[in-house]
Design a protein around this motif. Sequence first.
Motif, PDB file in Angstrom:
ATOM      1  N   GLY A 147       0.790  -1.188  -0.067  1.00  0.00           N
ATOM      2  CA  GLY A 147      -0.210  -0.156   0.076  1.00  0.00           C
ATOM      3  C   GLY A 147       0.900   1.251   0.016  1.00  0.00           C
ATOM      4  N   GLN A 148       1.785   1.353   0.740  1.00  0.00           N
ATOM      5  CA  GLN A 148       2.962   2.414   0.773  1.00  0.00           C
ATOM      6  C   GLN A 148       3.518   2.425  -0.736  1.00  0.00           C
ATOM      7  N   ILE A 149       3.755   1.326  -1.257  1.00  0.00           N
ATOM      8  CA  ILE A 149       4.507   1.586  -2.663  1.00  0.00           C
ATOM      9  C   ILE A 149       3.468   2.108  -3.525  1.00  0.00           C
ATOM     10  N   VAL A 150       2.268   1.802  -3.603  1.00  0.00           N
ATOM     11  CA  VAL A 150       1.358   2.533  -4.626  1.00  0.00           C
ATOM     12  C   VAL A 150       1.021   3.628  -4.217  1.00  0.00           C
ATOM     13  N   GLY A 151       0.692   3.771  -2.811  1.00  0.00           N
ATOM     14  CA  GLY A 151       0.322   5.254  -2.339  1.00  0.00           C
ATOM     15  C   GLY A 151       1.134   6.362  -2.599  1.00  0.00           C
ATOM     16  N   ARG A 152       2.403   5.953  -2.762  1.00  0.00           N
ATOM     17  CA  ARG A 152       3.513   7.254  -3.312  1.00  0.00           C
ATOM     18  C   ARG A 152       2.834   7.899  -4.497  1.00  0.00           C
ATOM     19  N   TRP A 153       2.531   7.199  -5.391  1.00  0.00           N
ATOM     20  CA  TRP A 153       2.049   7.537  -6.743  1.00  0.00           C
ATOM     21  C   TRP A 153       0.750   8.488  -6.639  1.00  0.00           C
ATOM     22  N   THR A 184      16.365  20.527  -8.773  1.00  0.00           N
ATOM     23  CA  THR A 184      17.399  19.565  -9.325  1.00  0.00           C
ATOM     24  C   THR A 184      17.249  20.303 -10.881  1.00  0.00           C
ATOM     25  N   THR A 185      18.110  19.575 -11.769  1.00  0.00           N
ATOM     26  CA  THR A 185      18.131  19.990 -13.065  1.00  0.00           C
ATOM     27  C   THR A 185      17.617  18.970 -14.050  1.00  0.00           C
ATOM     28  N   LEU A 186      17.054  19.487 -15.224  1.00  0.00           N
ATOM     29  CA  LEU A 186      16.355  18.605 -16.173  1.00  0.00           C
ATOM     30  C   LEU A 186      17.321  17.473 -16.595  1.00  0.00           C
ATOM     31  N   ASP A 187      18.616  18.019 -16.679  1.00  0.00           N
ATOM     32  CA  ASP A 187      19.673  16.752 -16.988  1.00  0.00           C
ATOM     33  C   ASP A 187      19.852  15.743 -16.166  1.00  0.00           C
ATOM     34  N   PHE A 188      19.740  16.033 -14.779  1.00  0.00           N
ATOM     35  CA  PHE A 188      19.711  15.059 -13.819  1.00  0.00           C
ATOM     36  C   PHE A 188      18.797  14.114 -13.945  1.00  0.00           C
ATOM     37  N   LEU A 189      17.516  14.711 -13.991  1.00  0.00           N
ATOM     38  CA  LEU A 189      16.179  13.926 -14.098  1.00  0.00           C
ATOM     39  C   LEU A 189      16.355  12.705 -15.563  1.00  0.00           C
ATOM     40  N   GLN A 190      16.868  13.577 -16.302  1.00  0.00           N
ATOM     41  CA  GLN A 190      17.182  12.595 -17.809  1.00  0.00           C
ATOM     42  C   GLN A 190      18.263  11.439 -17.512  1.00  0.00           C
ATOM     43  N   SER A 191      19.166  11.835 -16.768  1.00  0.00           N
ATOM     44  CA  SER A 191      20.131  10.857 -16.493  1.00  0.00           C
ATOM     45  C   SER A 191      19.788   9.611 -15.501  1.00  0.00           C
ATOM     46  N   LEU A 192      18.440   9.851 -15.058  1.00  0.00           N
ATOM     47  CA  LEU A 192      18.007   8.569 -14.359  1.00  0.00           C
ATOM     48  C   LEU A 192      17.169   7.729 -15.278  1.00  0.00           C
ATOM     49  N   HIS A 193      16.988   8.209 -16.354  1.00  0.00           N
ATOM     50  CA  HIS A 193      16.183   7.388 -17.612  1.00  0.00           C
ATOM     51  C   HIS A 193      14.846   7.318 -17.075  1.00  0.00           C
ATOM     52  N   LEU A 194      14.321   8.314 -16.624  1.00  0.00           N
ATOM     53  CA  LEU A 194      12.821   8.284 -15.952  1.00  0.00           C
ATOM     54  C   LEU A 194      11.779   8.644 -17.333  1.00  0.00           C
ATOM     55  N   PRO A 195      10.507   8.029 -17.321  1.00  0.00           N
ATOM     56  CA  PRO A 195       9.656   8.500 -18.338  1.00  0.00           C
ATOM     57  C   PRO A 195       9.311   9.919 -18.513  1.00  0.00           C
ATOM     58  N   TYR A 219      12.641  22.096 -11.594  1.00  0.00           N
ATOM     59  CA  TYR A 219      12.680  20.719 -11.413  1.00  0.00           C
ATOM     60  C   TYR A 219      12.990  20.150 -10.194  1.00  0.00           C
ATOM     61  N   ARG A 220      12.393  19.067  -9.641  1.00  0.00           N
ATOM     62  CA  ARG A 220      12.363  18.774  -8.292  1.00  0.00           C
ATOM     63  C   ARG A 220      13.036  17.130  -8.151  1.00  0.00           C
ATOM     64  N   GLN A 221      13.588  16.895  -7.005  1.00  0.00           N
ATOM     65  CA  GLN A 221      14.036  15.230  -6.879  1.00  0.00           C
ATOM     66  C   GLN A 221      12.771  14.677  -6.666  1.00  0.00           C
ATOM     67  N   PRO A 222      12.712  13.542  -7.350  1.00  0.00           N
ATOM     68  CA  PRO A 222      11.327  12.592  -7.414  1.00  0.00           C
ATOM     69  C   PRO A 222      11.639  11.597  -5.981  1.00  0.00           C
ATOM     70  N   THR A 223      11.460  12.421  -4.946  1.00  0.00           N
ATOM     71  CA  THR A 223      11.539  11.441  -3.573  1.00  0.00           C
ATOM     72  C   THR A 223      10.411  10.258  -3.337  1.00  0.00           C
ATOM     73  N   PHE A 224       9.377  10.802  -4.086  1.00  0.00           N
ATOM     74  CA  PHE A 224       8.359   9.791  -3.986  1.00  0.00           C
ATOM     75  C   PHE A 224       8.653   8.566  -4.686  1.00  0.00           C
ATOM     76  N   LEU A 225       9.180   8.753  -5.685  1.00  0.00           N
ATOM     77  CA  LEU A 225       9.938   7.423  -6.504  1.00  0.00           C
ATOM     78  C   LEU A 225      11.125   6.838  -5.847  1.00  0.00           C
ATOM     79  N   TYR A 226      11.814   7.543  -5.283  1.00  0.00           N
ATOM     80  CA  TYR A 226      12.991   6.916  -4.581  1.00  0.00           C
ATOM     81  C   TYR A 226      12.328   6.040  -3.480  1.00  0.00           C
TER      82      TYR A 226
END
Length: 271
Positions: A132-138, A151-162, A175-182
Motif C-alpha cells: 500500500g505504501q509503494i502504490v500510495g506514493r504515486w 534539481t536539473t532537467l539533465d539530472f532527471l534525464q540521467s535517471l532514464h525516467l519516463p 525541477y524537483r527530486q522525485p523523492t516519492f519515486l525513491y
Amino acid sequence: MSFNLLALNPIAFNLGGLQVHWYGIIIALGALVGVIMAMREAKRRHLDPDNILDLVLYGVPIALVGARLYYVIFELPFYLANPSEIIKIWHGGIAIYGGLIAAFIVLLVLCKKRNISPWLMLDIAAPSVLLGQIVGRWGNFMNQEAFGAKTTLDFLQSLHLPHFIIEQMYINGAYRQPTFLYESVGNLIGLVLILVLRNRKHLFKRGEVFLAYLIWYPAVRFFVEGMRTDSLYILPGVRVSQVLSLVLFIVAIGLFIYRRKQQKQPWYNEL
C-alpha cells in the motif's frame, strides 16, 4: 501549490458536483490489492480471512483519522488558524506513521478479542501494508507533493525516467527530486525480498516478517525524508519522521535479537 501546463491533472473525473481525485483512487487501489494479498496469506496460514476483512473494516477509518491527526498535530498553528482545512485530506497532509500507529492499536485489540497471535497477524499484514505504501506514493506523484529539493532537467534525464515523470516533477518553476519515486522503488525492493524470503523454511520465526518490514521501511524512509522539502519538524532542523524511523529501526532490531535469544518462537511456516 502550482502546476505547470504539462502536469497531469490531479482530478480524475467529476461525479455530479464532486471531484474525484487520483490521489484517493490510487490509495484505494493500493489498499484493495493489499487486502486481497493479506487474505490469501491468511488462508495459507490457516487463519480465517474474515479476520483480515474485519481488520480493514475497523482499521482503515481509524488509520485515516490517525494519519490526519498526526499531521495536524505537527502543523497545529496552521490548522488552528484554518480549522476548516482539517477535514480536507484531498489537499494532502496524510502522515503514514500516524496511520500505522492507529492501525497497529486496532490490530492488537482485534487479536486480543479473538485470541489470535498478534505476531501472526502482523506477519500477514506487513507485506500488504508495504504494498500500500509503494502504490500510495504515486498518489503523491499525482498531487505533485512529497518531492525533494530543486534539481536539473539533465539530472532527471540521467535517471532514464519516463517523460511524464520528469514533467510532473516540474513544480513551482523548477525541477524537483522525485523523492516519492525513491521511496516507492526502495519499498518495492523490500517487498520482493520479504515475499521471497518468508516462504523459506527455518529462516523467519513468527513475528520476524513484521520485524523485517519494521527494519526495512524506516531505513528507506529515514534517507528519503532527509531529501524532502515538506517534512514535519519536532525541533528546528529535526525531522519528525527521521526521529521516528530511527527509533523504530533500533527497536525492531532489538526485538529481533531478543526474541531469537530469549524466547522459543515457532517458525513462520509452521502451521
